[in-house]
Design a protein around this motif. Sequence first.
Motif, PDB file in Angstrom:
ATOM      1  N   TRP A 129       7.458  -8.309   6.830  1.00  0.00           N
ATOM      2  CA  TRP A 129       8.217  -7.522   6.345  1.00  0.00           C
ATOM      3  C   TRP A 129       8.613  -6.471   7.292  1.00  0.00           C
ATOM      4  O   TRP A 129       9.711  -5.856   7.255  1.00  0.00           O
ATOM      5  N   VAL A 130       8.067  -6.060   8.185  1.00  0.00           N
ATOM      6  CA  VAL A 130       8.348  -5.212   9.354  1.00  0.00           C
ATOM      7  C   VAL A 130       9.464  -5.997  10.061  1.00  0.00           C
ATOM      8  O   VAL A 130      10.600  -5.366  10.469  1.00  0.00           O
ATOM      9  N   LEU A 171      13.116  -5.649   8.675  1.00  0.00           N
ATOM     10  CA  LEU A 171      14.073  -4.548   9.059  1.00  0.00           C
ATOM     11  C   LEU A 171      14.725  -4.759  10.092  1.00  0.00           C
ATOM     12  O   LEU A 171      15.966  -4.511   9.945  1.00  0.00           O
ATOM     13  N   PHE A 197       9.606  -0.391   1.558  1.00  0.00           N
ATOM     14  CA  PHE A 197       9.584  -1.851   1.733  1.00  0.00           C
ATOM     15  C   PHE A 197       9.923  -2.550   0.528  1.00  0.00           C
ATOM     16  O   PHE A 197      10.218  -3.526   0.475  1.00  0.00           O
ATOM     17  N   SER A 198       9.984  -1.668  -0.767  1.00  0.00           N
ATOM     18  CA  SER A 198      10.306  -2.154  -1.854  1.00  0.00           C
ATOM     19  C   SER A 198      12.037  -2.566  -1.819  1.00  0.00           C
ATOM     20  O   SER A 198      12.349  -3.565  -2.363  1.00  0.00           O
ATOM     21  N   VAL A 251      13.412  -3.321   1.094  1.00  0.00           N
ATOM     22  CA  VAL A 251      13.509  -4.501   2.049  1.00  0.00           C
ATOM     23  C   VAL A 251      13.201  -5.617   1.188  1.00  0.00           C
ATOM     24  O   VAL A 251      14.129  -6.750   1.500  1.00  0.00           O
ATOM     25  N   ALA A 302       7.336  -7.160  -1.433  1.00  0.00           N
ATOM     26  CA  ALA A 302       7.153  -6.682  -0.375  1.00  0.00           C
ATOM     27  C   ALA A 302       6.287  -5.205  -0.671  1.00  0.00           C
ATOM     28  O   ALA A 302       5.425  -5.031  -0.008  1.00  0.00           O
ATOM     29  N   ILE A 337       2.106  -4.284   0.882  1.00  0.00           N
ATOM     30  CA  ILE A 337       2.329  -3.078   1.850  1.00  0.00           C
ATOM     31  C   ILE A 337       1.330  -2.042   1.137  1.00  0.00           C
ATOM     32  O   ILE A 337       0.824  -1.257   1.850  1.00  0.00           O
TER      33      ILE A 337
END
Length: 269
Positions: free
Chosen positions: A89-90, A93, A215-216, A218, A254, A258
């Motif tokens: 997930w990072v 981005l 992150f949601s 993302v 995501a 997280i």
Amino acid sequence: MILSPFAQRTISALVLGPLLLWSIFYLQGDEFFVLLMLLLVPAAWEWGRLSGQTLILPRIVYTTILIVLFYFGSFIPLGVLLSIALIWWVSALFWLRYFPERTKWVFSRNMGHVAGIIVLIPAWHALGEIHQYGVEFLLSLLLLVWSADTGAYLVGRKFGNRKLAPNVSPKKSVEGLLGGVGFALITAIIAYSYLVKIDMGLPLFLLIAVGVVIFSVVGDLVESAYKRNAGIKDSGSLIPGHGGMLDRVDSLTAAAPIFLFLLTVVGGL
């Protein structure tokens, strides 16, 4: 009589909402694990479509593989699954920032098969683990994601001008993201005050809420990128007025790992 999309969404929410709450509050341990496994079936089936599988047999095989991996994932240390999710997930981005010019390979068919495993398996296990720690934690996560989604829609529709990720989802705006964060912070304050019992200060919990919201979004955008690459609007049609299973849980794929990772790191669980 053909119902309008709004009427379909409303009826679906009125039917599924109480069922979801009942499941969260009354299913425990293995019962909730079985429920997650059942919910993974349509999600995996739809992800097969996102990754370009058009024939039924390959999608059945792919869905079966994900169910088996979900089961055996129970024997993998949770930290390993969360680390995989965090890296993915990072990295997303960056991938979204340069989509599609430099990172279209990430959303290709071949990579899509692998991505389904990375996206769904850690997220599903994170949901189960959060539920084991306490219903209030899972409910808080859901409320954060739902309030952020509502705030982003309302603020973005009224004030949205600057595009957040025009090549992925043209309707999303920076203003909508900020509105989602604002709504989520209000929800986080309420959850911290009346719902969760956690050994951390409010400012730190609010920082976690902001991370979850970012992150949601993302998670939502990653699914949108796969849908765009596959040339489809919705992941499926399982839920009338809402689309498919993935259309309803894309943010959670995501947000869940997280949320669990951040709570674990800061000692909140």
